[in-house]
Design a protein around this motif. Structure first.
Motif, PDB file in Angstrom:
ATOM      1  N   MET A   1       0.824  -1.203   0.000  1.00 29.85           N
ATOM      2  CA  MET A   1       0.000   0.000   0.000  1.00 29.85           C
ATOM      3  C   MET A   1       0.859   1.254   0.000  1.00 29.85           C
ATOM      4  N   LEU A   2       1.905   1.260   0.818  1.00 31.31           N
ATOM      5  CA  LEU A   2       2.745   2.459   0.926  1.00 31.31           C
ATOM      6  C   LEU A   2       3.499   2.746  -0.371  1.00 31.31           C
ATOM      7  N   TYR A   3       3.850   1.704  -1.127  1.00 31.63           N
ATOM      8  CA  TYR A   3       4.578   1.926  -2.378  1.00 31.63           C
ATOM      9  C   TYR A   3       3.744   2.725  -3.378  1.00 31.63           C
ATOM     10  N   ILE A   4       2.427   2.663  -3.248  1.00 31.94           N
ATOM     11  CA  ILE A   4       1.540   3.435  -4.105  1.00 31.94           C
ATOM     12  C   ILE A   4       1.193   4.777  -3.479  1.00 31.94           C
ATOM     13  N   VAL A   5       0.918   4.772  -2.188  1.00 31.82           N
ATOM     14  CA  VAL A   5       0.366   5.951  -1.510  1.00 31.82           C
ATOM     15  C   VAL A   5       1.443   6.974  -1.143  1.00 31.82           C
ATOM     16  N   LEU A   6       2.551   6.513  -0.568  1.00 30.57           N
ATOM     17  CA  LEU A   6       3.524   7.444  -0.011  1.00 30.57           C
ATOM     18  C   LEU A   6       4.195   8.340  -1.060  1.00 30.57           C
ATOM     19  N   PRO A   7       4.547   7.830  -2.261  1.00 33.61           N
ATOM     20  CA  PRO A   7       5.149   8.735  -3.244  1.00 33.61           C
ATOM     21  C   PRO A   7       4.210   9.850  -3.715  1.00 33.61           C
ATOM     22  N   MET A 125      -2.029  -2.685  -2.985  1.00 29.53           N
ATOM     23  CA  MET A 125      -1.698  -1.712  -4.016  1.00 29.53           C
ATOM     24  C   MET A 125      -2.970  -1.094  -4.613  1.00 29.53           C
ATOM     25  N   LEU A 126      -3.921  -1.947  -5.015  1.00 29.95           N
ATOM     26  CA  LEU A 126      -5.120  -1.461  -5.689  1.00 29.95           C
ATOM     27  C   LEU A 126      -6.063  -0.742  -4.731  1.00 29.95           C
ATOM     28  N   LEU A 127      -6.385  -1.381  -3.603  1.00 28.63           N
ATOM     29  CA  LEU A 127      -7.320  -0.793  -2.646  1.00 28.63           C
ATOM     30  C   LEU A 127      -6.712   0.430  -1.975  1.00 28.63           C
ATOM     31  N   GLY A 128      -5.424   0.342  -1.630  1.00 25.90           N
ATOM     32  CA  GLY A 128      -4.763   1.477  -0.997  1.00 25.90           C
ATOM     33  C   GLY A 128      -4.732   2.690  -1.896  1.00 25.90           C
ATOM     34  N   GLY A 129      -4.365   2.476  -3.158  1.00 33.02           N
ATOM     35  CA  GLY A 129      -4.317   3.588  -4.094  1.00 33.02           C
ATOM     36  C   GLY A 129      -5.676   4.215  -4.328  1.00 33.02           C
ATOM     37  N   PHE A 130      -6.724   3.388  -4.383  1.00 36.64           N
ATOM     38  CA  PHE A 130      -8.080   3.897  -4.621  1.00 36.64           C
ATOM     39  C   PHE A 130      -8.606   4.677  -3.409  1.00 36.64           C
ATOM     40  N   ILE A 137      -4.348   9.553   3.527  1.00 37.08           N
ATOM     41  CA  ILE A 137      -3.419   8.544   4.030  1.00 37.08           C
ATOM     42  C   ILE A 137      -3.773   8.088   5.441  1.00 37.08           C
ATOM     43  N   THR A 138      -4.335   8.978   6.257  1.00 39.03           N
ATOM     44  CA  THR A 138      -4.700   8.594   7.625  1.00 39.03           C
ATOM     45  C   THR A 138      -5.817   7.562   7.616  1.00 39.03           C
ATOM     46  N   GLY A 139      -6.852   7.783   6.825  1.00 38.30           N
ATOM     47  CA  GLY A 139      -7.964   6.842   6.765  1.00 38.30           C
ATOM     48  C   GLY A 139      -7.543   5.470   6.274  1.00 38.30           C
ATOM     49  N   VAL A 140      -6.692   5.448   5.237  1.00 37.82           N
ATOM     50  CA  VAL A 140      -6.244   4.173   4.681  1.00 37.82           C
ATOM     51  C   VAL A 140      -5.383   3.412   5.678  1.00 37.82           C
ATOM     52  N   THR A 141      -4.459   4.088   6.318  1.00 37.92           N
ATOM     53  CA  THR A 141      -3.571   3.407   7.262  1.00 37.92           C
ATOM     54  C   THR A 141      -4.333   2.896   8.484  1.00 37.92           C
ATOM     55  N   PHE A 142      -5.361   3.609   8.911  1.00 38.06           N
ATOM     56  CA  PHE A 142      -6.173   3.117  10.022  1.00 38.06           C
ATOM     57  C   PHE A 142      -6.944   1.859   9.608  1.00 38.06           C
TER      58      PHE A 142
END
Length: 378
Positions: A1-7, A125-130, A137-142
């Motif tokens: 997830m972070l590989y998609i979201v963090l950049p 990757m897919l769900l995190g990016g969407f 980022i806070t909502g996804v990581t929680f």
């Protein structure tokens, strides 16, 4: 997830530059190198259930913490915690397969294990990016952070509170018999092969594939849209994670048969070597894509087969010591791959040197396993 979201959302995460993003995305892998021996020591003394419970607590702490972190150093600490959690999870997964599987189905279950956690990577990757685009980022990581708690009931339903292996405590100690076995040709060949396969596929291929696509100026038109190099690389990786649960399981199952694992390993080593050497060729995309897909299929097969061979070897001696060393070598190979790949690929004719050198390594390893197979008769 972070590989998609963090950049993309690095400013929201409290970071100052993309350089910090690169450090954070790699530090968890480097921290596993010194952590693996510690994790092996813990599994000497803890039951499998307790080790995995610790892993769940650490993974929840790290991932929920991502949503609260607002500086590089907090992120750095959390990524180190996640590295520790993943070492416990990965070794715990290996030990679970070794503990539960028989000689007749160990390859099948090792393939299933590898395929399932890669499927988790795909969903991340897919769900995190969407979701990051709508929840932040806070909502996804929680959401992702509390998900591991769902695994706890399975640990109590499916796992006895026993140690990794039913070997005697005496055999678990580091003694002369363990040293002799560990440095035997069979064990060393499995460990070195695992390191090289991880370096070439998890390291070099994964990190340089988008560069190769850009080098060839490949673009893919889909449904009226043009897919650029980096997106095409991600799409190919997503395809691999999609087929892994099915392909890895079947390859592992085939290797449980009468022919054994080594003939399949040799075949895929040669296939991978040949296709690796073809990647730098200046050919049309419609010819190049099948080549890289065959290479990615070979990566799935080789990862599954060498893990199964390693688990076979682990059953013959000190399971905890061997799998700890094997896991550490896998991480080392995956960490060295990008460094070596980008050190060579920027040289004159660097693309040919990188991929041609990788092809020679794979074919060389295939020749060594061919010799080993003929000597042992299987």
């Amino acid at each position: 997830m972070l590989y998609i979201v963090l950049p993309i959302y690095w400013k929201e995460a409290g970071l100052q530059s993309l350089i910090e993003v690169g450090i954070l995305l790699s530090v968890n892998r480097f921290v596993r190198l010194p952590m693996n021996p510690l994790v092996g020591w813990l599994y000497h003394r803890l039951s499998l259930r307790k080790g995995l419970l610790i892993a769940i607590v650490l993974s929840v702490t790290a991932t929920v913490g991502y949503g609260l972190a607002n500086s590089f150093w907090i992120w750095f600490i959390l990524r180190c915690i996640w590295g520790m959690a993943w070492s416990l999870l990965k070794l715990g997964g290996y030990f679970t397969v070794i503990l539960c599987a028989e000689d007749s189905n160990r390859g099948k279950w090792m393939g299933t294990y590898n395929g399932l956690y890669r499927l988790g990577s795909l969903f991340g990757m897919l769900l995190g990016g969407f979701l990051a685009s709508t929840w932040g980022i806070t909502g996804v990581t929680f959401l992702f952070g509390f998900t591991p708690f769902l695994a706890i009931p399975f640990l109590f339903i499916s796992f006895e509170d026993s140690h990794v292996t039913n070997q005697s405590r005496k055999k678990l100690h580091w003694n002369q018999e363990t040293k002799t076995w560990l440095f035997s040709r069979q064990v060393m060949q499995a460990v070195v092969s695992g390191l090289l396969i991880a370096m070439l596929f998890q390291g070099i291929l994964t990190s340089t594939l988008s560069y190769v696509i850009e080098y060839h100026h490949f673009e893919l038109a889909m449904l009226g849209f043009v897919v650029a190099g980096s997106a095409l690389s991600g799409l190919l990786q997503a395809f691999r994670w999609t087929w892994e649960p099915f392909l890895a399981t079947n390859i592992g199952k085939w290797s449980d048969g009468e022919k054994g694992r080594k003939p399949y390993l040799v075949i895929f080593l040669f296939i991978a070597g040949i296709t690796y050497s073809l990647i730098p060729l200046e050919v049309p995309l419609l010819i190049w894509l099948p080549i890289v897909i065959v290479l990615l299929i070979s990566a799935t097969a080789l990862t599954t087969l060498i893990d199964a061979i390693a688990s076979d070897a682990a059953k013959e001696g000190n399971t905890v010591v061997f799998m700890t060393i094997y896991s550490m070598m896998i991480d080392m190979g995956a960490a060295l791959g990008p460094l070596l790949g980008y050190a060579v690929i920027r040289l004159q004719n660097g693309l040919w040197l990188t991929y041609g050198g990788a092809a020679l390594i794979l074919i060389g390893v295939g020749i060594l396993w061919t010799i080993r197979t003929r000597e042992s008769g299987n």
